[in-house]
Structure formats: C-alpha cells, structure tokens
Scaffold this motif. Sequence first.
Motif, PDB file in Angstrom:
ATOM      1  N   VAL A 147       0.926  -1.005   0.123  1.00  0.00           N
ATOM      2  CA  VAL A 147       0.232  -0.091  -0.112  1.00  0.00           C
ATOM      3  C   VAL A 147       1.015   1.257   0.017  1.00  0.00           C
ATOM      4  O   VAL A 147       1.728   1.402   0.705  1.00  0.00           O
ATOM      5  N   ILE A 148       0.855   2.126  -1.005  1.00  0.00           N
ATOM      6  CA  ILE A 148       1.450   3.066  -1.069  1.00  0.00           C
ATOM      7  C   ILE A 148       0.744   4.704  -1.438  1.00  0.00           C
ATOM      8  O   ILE A 148      -0.269   4.567  -2.228  1.00  0.00           O
ATOM      9  N   VAL A 165       7.568   7.188  -7.457  1.00  0.00           N
ATOM     10  CA  VAL A 165       7.997   6.084  -6.619  1.00  0.00           C
ATOM     11  C   VAL A 165       6.702   5.327  -6.898  1.00  0.00           C
ATOM     12  O   VAL A 165       6.980   3.926  -7.272  1.00  0.00           O
ATOM     13  N   SER A 166       5.401   5.894  -6.470  1.00  0.00           N
ATOM     14  CA  SER A 166       4.428   4.721  -6.601  1.00  0.00           C
ATOM     15  C   SER A 166       4.202   4.271  -8.392  1.00  0.00           C
ATOM     16  O   SER A 166       3.680   3.183  -8.250  1.00  0.00           O
ATOM     17  N   HIS A 187       4.580  -0.431 -11.447  1.00  0.00           N
ATOM     18  CA  HIS A 187       4.948  -1.449 -12.668  1.00  0.00           C
ATOM     19  C   HIS A 187       6.165  -2.460 -12.608  1.00  0.00           C
ATOM     20  O   HIS A 187       5.987  -3.315 -13.336  1.00  0.00           O
ATOM     21  N   HIS A 188       6.734  -2.587 -11.536  1.00  0.00           N
ATOM     22  CA  HIS A 188       7.862  -3.541 -11.227  1.00  0.00           C
ATOM     23  C   HIS A 188       7.777  -4.605 -10.176  1.00  0.00           C
ATOM     24  O   HIS A 188       8.225  -5.556 -10.462  1.00  0.00           O
ATOM     25  N   LEU A 202      -1.658  -1.343  -4.096  1.00  0.00           N
ATOM     26  CA  LEU A 202      -2.617  -0.324  -3.977  1.00  0.00           C
ATOM     27  C   LEU A 202      -2.240   0.778  -3.754  1.00  0.00           C
ATOM     28  O   LEU A 202      -1.566   1.186  -2.783  1.00  0.00           O
ATOM     29  N   VAL A 203      -2.487   1.885  -4.681  1.00  0.00           N
ATOM     30  CA  VAL A 203      -2.164   3.060  -4.669  1.00  0.00           C
ATOM     31  C   VAL A 203      -3.245   4.072  -4.078  1.00  0.00           C
ATOM     32  O   VAL A 203      -4.431   4.083  -4.628  1.00  0.00           O
ATOM     33  N   CYS A 204      -2.834   4.818  -3.062  1.00  0.00           N
ATOM     34  CA  CYS A 204      -3.700   5.685  -2.503  1.00  0.00           C
ATOM     35  C   CYS A 204      -3.688   7.080  -2.848  1.00  0.00           C
ATOM     36  O   CYS A 204      -2.577   7.430  -2.588  1.00  0.00           O
TER      37      CYS A 204
END
Length: 77
Positions: free
Chosen positions: A38-39, A55-56, A61-62, A68-70
């Motif tokens: 979670v980022i 960074v997110s 992608h890697h 989960l991007v908040c």
Amino acid sequence: MSLNLSQVQDAKFAHPHGQEAWHEIIKYAEKVGAGLIVIGSRGQGKLRRTFLGSVSDSVLHHSHVPVLVCRNKDASD
C-alpha cells in the motif's frame, strides 16, 4: 503473514545502497513476504510524473506483489 507496525517503522528506503526508493520498497516487500504493498501518491499529474518519475508508478509497474495506490482526494490529473 501479517506485518506489524514496528516492522514498517524500522524499514529504511532512502537509497541505502545506491538503489532507488521504489526498488528498495519492492525488495523489502519480497523479503518479508508481503501480500500487498500500500503506497501513497501525491497526485503530481501526468506531465510532471513523466519527467520527474514517480515512486508509486515505479512500484506499481515493477512489483510482483499486488499494489494499492492511495491518492489524495484533492489531487487532480
């Protein structure tokens, strides 16, 4: 495997070995056997993110672990 808060507070992601932050986050998640990363996202916008990187985005992608991007509710693209 559950991850307690004290483990997260001890994590260091500030280029300790010349690696970028996204690489260290992915490496740490794999090391502890995380089931989800979670980022947060600052909502930079597509143009700025393209030139400066994100960074997110890089984690998303890697990573072989689900991410989960908040986003900030006030962020706009």
